[in-house]
Scaffold this motif. Structure first.
Motif, short mmCIF file in Angstrom:
data_model
loop_
_atom_site.label_atom_id
_atom_site.label_comp_id
_atom_site.label_asym_id
_atom_site.label_seq_id
_atom_site.Cartn_x
_atom_site.Cartn_y
_atom_site.Cartn_z
N TYR A 120 23.15 -24.81 -27.10
CA TYR A 120 21.70 -24.91 -27.09
C TYR A 120 21.16 -25.78 -28.24
O TYR A 120 19.95 -25.87 -28.43
N ASP A 154 30.33 -21.39 -26.43
CA ASP A 154 29.47 -20.22 -26.19
C ASP A 154 29.70 -19.21 -27.31
O ASP A 154 30.53 -19.43 -28.21
N SER A 155 29.01 -18.09 -27.25
CA SER A 155 29.07 -17.14 -28.37
C SER A 155 30.49 -16.62 -28.60
O SER A 155 30.91 -16.45 -29.75
N PHE A 165 22.20 -14.86 -36.16
CA PHE A 165 23.15 -13.79 -35.85
C PHE A 165 24.54 -14.37 -35.58
O PHE A 165 25.56 -13.72 -35.86
N MET A 166 24.61 -15.59 -35.06
CA MET A 166 25.91 -16.22 -34.78
C MET A 166 26.63 -16.55 -36.10
O MET A 166 27.84 -16.37 -36.22
N TYR A 221 25.19 -6.19 -26.99
CA TYR A 221 25.24 -7.65 -26.84
C TYR A 221 25.28 -8.27 -28.23
O TYR A 221 24.59 -7.81 -29.15
N ASN A 230 23.90 -10.68 -29.45
CA ASN A 230 22.59 -11.15 -29.93
C ASN A 230 21.84 -10.00 -30.61
O ASN A 230 20.87 -9.45 -30.07
N SER A 257 28.07 -12.56 -23.00
CA SER A 257 27.89 -12.64 -21.55
C SER A 257 29.18 -13.10 -20.85
O SER A 257 29.33 -12.92 -19.66
N HIS A 297 21.97 -18.19 -16.18
CA HIS A 297 22.54 -17.33 -17.21
C HIS A 297 22.06 -15.90 -16.93
O HIS A 297 20.91 -15.69 -16.54
N THR A 328 27.18 -19.49 -20.80
CA THR A 328 27.04 -20.95 -20.88
C THR A 328 28.37 -21.64 -20.56
O THR A 328 28.38 -22.64 -19.86
N MET A 345 16.64 -22.00 -31.89
CA MET A 345 17.71 -23.01 -31.95
C MET A 345 17.15 -24.35 -32.44
O MET A 345 17.82 -25.10 -33.14
P1 13P Z 1 26.38 -17.56 -24.35
O1 13P Z 1 26.50 -18.94 -24.89
O2 13P Z 1 27.40 -16.65 -24.96
O3 13P Z 1 26.41 -17.54 -22.86
O4 13P Z 1 24.98 -16.94 -24.81
C1 13P Z 1 23.81 -17.59 -24.72
C2 13P Z 1 22.83 -17.14 -25.72
O5 13P Z 1 22.04 -16.31 -25.53
C3 13P Z 1 22.78 -17.76 -27.00
O6 13P Z 1 21.63 -17.35 -27.60
#
Ligand code: 13P
Ligand code: SF4
Length: 330
Positions: free
Chosen positions: A40, A54-55, A77-78, A126, A128, A143, A212, A229, A283
């Motif tokens: 993103y 992705d996450s 958070f990531m 989750y 997030n 996800s 998503h 993603t 983002m």
């Molecule tokens: P993913 O990239 O893990 O699918 O998550 C998307 C997201 O919410 C990132 O903020």
């Protein structure tokens, strides 16, 4: 619980070089830094990153890197996950204010009370969310691994899921497991309009919809593919369809165009034409200038008190242990 501490946002350095790309490249070698970016992020950041993912992919990369410094281009958070899984590395973020509406919906004290109201439930959370909420959880999911992880939980074990109610509802439906849901939402996915999507499908009758699972059920009902993603990118790579409506944050289309330059991608619409609904304002706080500044000043740094880090690492490590192996690129 010891509070999370983060260093303050750093003002931009007075003069940023005109050739940001080569300045960032010089600094990343000098600092022995790895640049990790989420799909993103703006295009230039995706292109300069050592790894885009992705996450779940990004968590794995952060846990496995041997770089001295991780510069995390995503939301806070990531970057916290990177620090929790790789505590000996310095973790920098371009902008410490890059939050997430899901994290904000779930303050730790209210989450603690929610858990106390359901003492026999397993807290499946989750990714997030804040480090404090992770520390109060049993297993973290993303996800891309949530369904596989749910399948490993005994059916007699009741589950509560936080903080994304739409992802939770989707997981309930797919797994057949009832769950108590926290009422959080993502401000980006929440805004897609079913009415406008149906009009778009009508205008492009050959287009299929990839969504998503943070989207509300009214959008997912019209999706031909639902996934994280990285799963959405896999769909683009493998689908025979040439036109795809993309129901997630629109910067992922940059990767989609690289994978399938001959396919046509449409951003899923919001309620009106003026709305740039498919862009995450958190983002978007990151930029090439701020990435350069972070590498130049080695600020802002993510720091997490050791007691909190240890508590948050347990459900994250459980997640990594229960996750299927990474998908091999096709
Ligand atoms: P993913 O990239 O893990 O699918 O998550 C998307 C997201 O919410 C990132 O903020
Ligand atoms: Fe949070 Fe949504 Fe932005 Fe992802 S897209 S960081 S879930 S607000």
């Amino acid at each position: 619980m010891t509070p999370l501490t983060t260093s303050p946002s750093v003002p931009p350095v007075s003069s940023v070089p005109s050739d940001l790309e080569s300045a960032i490249n010089d600094l990343r070698i000098k600092r022995r830094a790895v640049i990790l970016a989420h799909y993103y992020q703006e295009e230039d950041i995706q292109d300069i990153a050592d790894f885009v993912g992705d996450s779940l992919d990004l968590s794995r990369r952060a846990a496995a890197t041997d770089a001295d410094v991780i510069v995390f281009c995503g939301v806070r958070f990531m970057a916290e996950v990177a620090k929790i899984l790789s505590p000996e590395r310095m973790v920098l973020v371009p902008d410490m204010n890059a939050g997430c509406s899901l994290e904000e919906s779930c303050p730790p004290e209210r989450f603690r009370q929610f858990r106390a109201q359901h003492p026999h439930h397993l807290a499946l959370t989750y990714i997030n969310c804040s480090a404090e909420v992770k520390a109060l959880s049993d297993i973290i999911v993303t996800s891309s691994n949530a369904l596989k992880i749910i399948e490993q939980i005994p059916v007699s074990q009741p589950i509560l899921f936080a903080p994304d109610q739409h992802l939770g509802r989707y997981l309930q439906k797919k797994s057949g497991r009832p769950m108590v849901l926290w009422p959080g939402t993502c401000i980006v996915h929440e805004q897609f309009s079913e009415k406008a999507l149906l009009k778009m499908k009508h205008r492009h009758p050959k287009a299929v919809v990839s969504a998503h699972p943070e989207c509300p059920d009214a959008i997912l009902t019209h999706a031909d593919h639902i996934g994280s993603t990285s799963s959405m990118l896999h769909f683009v790579r493998t689908s025979p369809h040439d036109e795809i409506i993309v129901a997630t944050e629109s910067h992922i289309i940059h990767q989609m165009r690289k994978i399938a330059p001959d396919k046509t991608f449409y951003e899923a619409p919001g309620p009106d034409a003026q709305c740039s609904c498919a862009q995450c304002p958190y983002m978007a706080m990151n930029s090439m200038e701020k990435l350069y500044t972070a590498l130049a000043t080695m600020q802002p740094q993510v720091t997490i008190a050791s007691q909190l880090r240890e508590a948050a690492s347990k459900p994250l490590r459980r997640m990594l242990d229960m996750s299927p192996p990474p998908r091999t690129p096709c």
